[in-house]
Enzyme design. Structure first.
Site, short mmCIF file in Angstrom:
data_model
loop_
_atom_site.label_atom_id
_atom_site.label_comp_id
_atom_site.label_asym_id
_atom_site.label_seq_id
_atom_site.Cartn_x
_atom_site.Cartn_y
_atom_site.Cartn_z
CG HIS A 236 2.29 -3.51 -2.41
ND1 HIS A 236 0.94 -4.12 -2.53
CD2 HIS A 236 2.51 -2.97 -1.18
CE1 HIS A 236 0.41 -3.55 -1.48
NE2 HIS A 236 1.33 -3.22 -0.52
CG ASP A 237 2.04 -6.16 1.02
OD1 ASP A 237 3.27 -5.26 0.99
OD2 ASP A 237 1.02 -5.73 1.57
CG ASP B 105 -3.15 1.47 -0.58
OD1 ASP B 105 -3.71 1.33 0.32
OD2 ASP B 105 -2.78 0.82 -1.47
CG ASP C 135 -2.38 -0.51 4.47
OD1 ASP C 135 -2.01 -1.39 3.66
OD2 ASP C 135 -2.01 -0.17 5.61
CD GLU D 109 -3.39 -5.49 3.83
OE1 GLU D 109 -2.45 -6.18 3.42
OE2 GLU D 109 -3.29 -4.64 4.34
C1 NOJ Z 1 -0.37 -3.67 4.22
C2 NOJ Z 1 0.36 -2.95 2.92
O1 NOJ Z 1 -0.20 -3.77 1.73
C3 NOJ Z 1 1.87 -3.23 3.26
O2 NOJ Z 1 2.52 -3.03 1.85
C4 NOJ Z 1 2.30 -2.32 4.53
O3 NOJ Z 1 3.45 -2.38 4.76
C5 NOJ Z 1 1.03 -2.66 5.49
N1 NOJ Z 1 -0.08 -2.73 5.38
C6 NOJ Z 1 1.44 -1.34 6.68
O4 NOJ Z 1 0.79 -0.34 5.89
#
Ligand code: NOJ
Length: 557
Positions: free
Chosen positions: A334-335, A102, A204, A259
């Protein structure tokens, strides 16, 4: 074979996203670690996946669970050492598995040396590494922050009488990508890891790196969906991605996935058209709004589920990459809360059937599939309604904010419980021993109570388990390049219960039938279905006259 398709290794891989904090703890501190992943390498290999994406493992104070990095070149102490990392990489590679890391480059931790220096004085050499707003100019134009205690993305810092920008928590100051020194420092970090032998990056919030640094006022009461020019895809985003490609990606045989917030099918190819030399792939969020409130995405809304509209999202995105570019597909990470709880049906009755159905979907689409750890056994939400059960800065800060304002904080939690990120972060359920075999201590986040019956060990020995189904489905995808590259067409597209489609490459054609509902459903199609050609199904009884049982899926050649 298939001379007309633009084959690339990273299009044909299946990615397994691994959340290290919750995977396996070996030193008894309740937190997963690299040695734990090493211990489970044979398991990872047994899945048949090709690439592991590791969530951040760098040194971090963990305000946002590793997405607040204080040293990009060292390993978080809780996770282990660089020697552990080297062993892990070797262990993966010797099993034919690639590793992507990441890259969190929109922001750092406020404990990173760059920021510590930057905040010291206005003439510090690192001052320009971040976005500062001199308080002498008055208050900066309001920016909302997703993780801030007061939802304010500007934090006042008395030392220099200035505010710094942090789109995420106040411990995650945004880097100033306008500064070439910042960009070069990030490229150096990327090369450091690639030179160690890793195989690429998940980038990210990459759309946020370029901002309009004149920071124009945002119109008051602007709907969330229209915010993006104030946060993402700033004027230099494509320049930076091209530079990153030139400086880093072009020099290695690596893969990348960005992302990408607020991307549309209209501008998608600007990022991934090979001729533009930017990214290979990104992931969008269009389908993730399902079962989330349209008014406020911190709340769940079970009624916001429309299979026909959902199908159209996937259709639209497939078409966006039909000639150029390439997509990704995922239903969990994970989000997000757990895949089967969000998009399927996690009741005892349907959980297994529904998980298998969702895996069939993920592994039969034209895009690189990303499978989140735990989903291979069909792990489900915990639905906690007590704030003590949460660790996520996002949940905790919003809850406290509502409480301070005297607003309905318990109501928030009751709703948010269904969609919170911590649902997807509970420890891996390895077996039916204490703490699901994840740790000998108290885990950092409580294990889901259902671990006694829902765990890896149990499923490994059950030929009908979600796990074994998942492995079979991966093998089917690997054996059939049609499932990777074949054209995608919807079948009976207005059917409100069934998501059915064909995948076709030259004369090779598959039909996939997925009944997303908990009722029997009828598929209207003139395609002749030969029951002898069912390659895989989650029901032992084949369907009859195009009538499908709840959560039924069939996969037909
Ligand atoms: C996206 C990540 O997937 C998330 O887990 C994170 O909190 C935010 N970006 C900030 O880095």
């Amino acid at each position: 074979m298939h001379e007309n398709i633009n084959r690339k290794w990273w299009k044909e891989k299946v990615v397994y996203q691994l959340y290290p904090r919750s995977f396996k703890d070996t030193n008894g501190d309740g937190i997963g670690d690299l040695k734990g992943i090493i211990e489970k390498l044979d398991y990872i290999q047994s899945l048949g996946i090709d690439v592991v994406w590791l969530n951040p493992i760098y040194e971090s104070p963990n305000d946002d669970m590793g997405y607040d990095i204080s040293d990009f070149r060292s390993i978080m102490k809780e996770f282990g050492t660089m020697e552990d990392f080297d062993l892990l990489l070797k262990g993966l590679h010797s099993r034919g598995i690639k590793l992507i890391m990441d890259l969190v480059a929109n922001h750092t931790s406020d404990e990173h040396t760059w920021f510590k220096e930057s905040r010291k004085s206005k003439d510090n050499p690192y001052r320009n590494y971040y976005h500062w707003w001199d308080a002498d100019k008055g208050k900066p134009p309001y920016r909302w922050s997703i993780f801030d205690k007061e939802s304010n993305a500007w934090k006042y810092d008395a030392t220099t009488n200035s505010y710094y920008l942090h789109i995420f928590s106040e411990k995650q100051p945004d880097l100033n990508w306008e500064n070439p020194e910042v960009r070069n420092a990030v490229y150096d970090i990327m090369k450091f890891w690639l030179d160690k032998g890793i195989d690429g990056f998940r980038l990210d919030v990459i759309a946020c790196i370029s901002k309009d640094i004149s920071f124009p006022e945002m119109p008051k009461d602007m709907p969330v969906g229209e915010w993006f020019p104030y946060y993402t895809q700033g004027p230099h985003l494509h320049d930076y991605l091209q530079e990153m490609n030139r400086e880093v990606f072009s020099k290695y045989d690596c893969m990348n996935v960005g992302e990408m917030s607020f991307v549309t099918t209209d501008n998608a190819l600007l990022f991934v058209d090979e001729d533009r030399n930017e990214l290979q792939t990104f992931y969008h969020f269009d389908h993730t709004g399902a079962r989330i409130s349209k008014e406020n995405f911190m709340y769940a809304d079970d009624d916001n589920w429309d299979l026909v509209a959902w199908k159209k999202i996937f259709y639209k995105w497939d078409k966006a990459f039909a000639e150029k570019g390439w997509g990704t597909i995922y239903l969990g990470n994970h989000d997000m809360s757990r895949m089967v709880s969000r998009f399927g049906n996690d009741s005892e009755e349907f959980r297994t059937l529904s998980s298998k159905m969702l895996h069939t979907f993920l592994l039969s689409m034209r895009a690189t599939p990303y499978i989140y750890n735990g989903d291979e056994i069909g792990m489900v939400n915990t639905n906690h309604t007590n704030i003590e059960n949460y660790q996520d800065v996002y949940t905790i800060n919003y809850y406290n904010q509502l409480k301070q304002k005297g607003e309905d904080h318990d109501g928030f939690l009751n709703s948010h419980a269904k969609i919170s990120r911590d649902n997807g972060r509970t420890p891996m359920q390895w077996n039916d021993t204490a703490q699901a075999g994840f740790t000998s201590a108290t885990p950092w986040l409580a294990v889901n109570e259902n671990y006694k019956t829902l765990n890896v060990e149990e499923q490994e020995s059950d030929p009908d388990s979600v796990l074994n189904y998942f492995k079979n489905m991966i093998q089917l995808r690997k054996k059939n390049m049609t499932l990777v590259y074949g054209a995608f067409e919807l079948v009976d597209e207005d059917n409100q219960q069934i998501f059915a489609y064909t995948r076709q490459l030259e004369n090779d054609k598959f039909l996939v039938i997925l009944n997303f509902s908990d009722q029997t459903a009828v598929l209207n199609t003139s395609i002749e279905i030969n029951e002898n050609n069912i390659l895989i199904s989650n029901y032992k009884q084949p369907h009859h006259n195009n009538v499908y049982s709840p959560m039924h899926q069939s996969f037909i050649n």
